[in-house]
Design a protein around this motif. Structure first.
Motif, mmCIF file in Angstrom:
data_model
loop_
_atom_site.group_PDB
_atom_site.id
_atom_site.type_symbol
_atom_site.label_atom_id
_atom_site.label_comp_id
_atom_site.label_asym_id
_atom_site.label_seq_id
_atom_site.Cartn_x
_atom_site.Cartn_y
_atom_site.Cartn_z
ATOM 1 N N GLN A 14 0.833 -1.232 0.011
ATOM 2 C CA GLN A 14 0.074 0.083 0.211
ATOM 3 C C GLN A 14 1.100 1.499 0.098
ATOM 4 N N HIS A 15 2.005 1.182 0.373
ATOM 5 C CA HIS A 15 2.865 2.330 0.451
ATOM 6 C C HIS A 15 3.392 2.618 -0.912
ATOM 7 N N HIS A 18 0.277 4.295 -2.418
ATOM 8 C CA HIS A 18 0.192 5.635 -1.931
ATOM 9 C C HIS A 18 1.124 6.561 -2.662
ATOM 10 N N THR A 19 2.347 6.380 -2.794
ATOM 11 C CA THR A 19 3.449 6.965 -3.465
ATOM 12 C C THR A 19 3.027 7.151 -5.229
ATOM 13 N N VAL A 21 0.024 7.178 -6.404
ATOM 14 C CA VAL A 21 -1.148 7.977 -6.432
ATOM 15 C C VAL A 21 -0.828 9.735 -6.047
ATOM 16 N N ASN A 22 0.183 9.817 -4.983
ATOM 17 C CA ASN A 22 0.247 11.170 -4.645
ATOM 18 C C ASN A 22 1.159 11.779 -5.813
ATOM 19 N N GLU A 23 2.307 11.177 -6.249
ATOM 20 C CA GLU A 23 3.172 11.609 -7.140
ATOM 21 C C GLU A 23 2.308 11.974 -8.674
ATOM 22 N N SER A 25 -0.791 12.360 -8.959
ATOM 23 C CA SER A 25 -2.106 13.507 -8.659
ATOM 24 C C SER A 25 -1.447 14.915 -8.909
ATOM 25 N N GLU A 26 -0.195 14.979 -8.828
ATOM 26 C CA GLU A 26 0.395 16.127 -8.829
ATOM 27 C C GLU A 26 0.724 16.685 -10.237
ATOM 28 N N SER A 32 -7.547 11.442 -12.394
ATOM 29 C CA SER A 32 -7.711 10.401 -11.440
ATOM 30 C C SER A 32 -6.726 9.431 -11.565
ATOM 31 N N ASN A 34 -5.688 5.426 -10.150
ATOM 32 C CA ASN A 34 -6.115 4.153 -9.158
ATOM 33 C C ASN A 34 -4.969 3.359 -9.457
#
Length: 68
Positions: A14-15, A18-19, A21-23, A25-26, A32, A34
């Motif tokens: 999941q880390h 998360h990385t 998605v965050n990167e 998304s910027e 979007s 996923n």
């Protein structure tokens, strides 16, 4: 809008999700993101100014290069 689906074998937890998605998304134009650790799939919906080339470049830079 364009939607792309990539297989990213380096996703292991999941880390990682998360990385990614965050990167992504910027990135300007990305609407979007996923990501799934089990299937190792990343689905991105984007419009200009984002490009598929920019998305692949960013994934590679953060050590999650997509495979064909």
């Amino acid at each position: 809008m364009t939607t792309v689906n990539y297989y990213v074998p380096n996703i292991s937890c999941q880390h990682c999700v998360h990385t990614i998605v965050n990167e992504l998304s910027e990135l300007p134009g990305v609407h979007s993101v996923n990501a799934d650790a089990i299937s190792k799939q990343v689905v991105i919906t984007f419009a200009p100014p984002a490009t598929e080339e920019a998305i692949i470049k960013l994934l590679t830079e953060i050590n999650y290069p997509p495979k064909n």
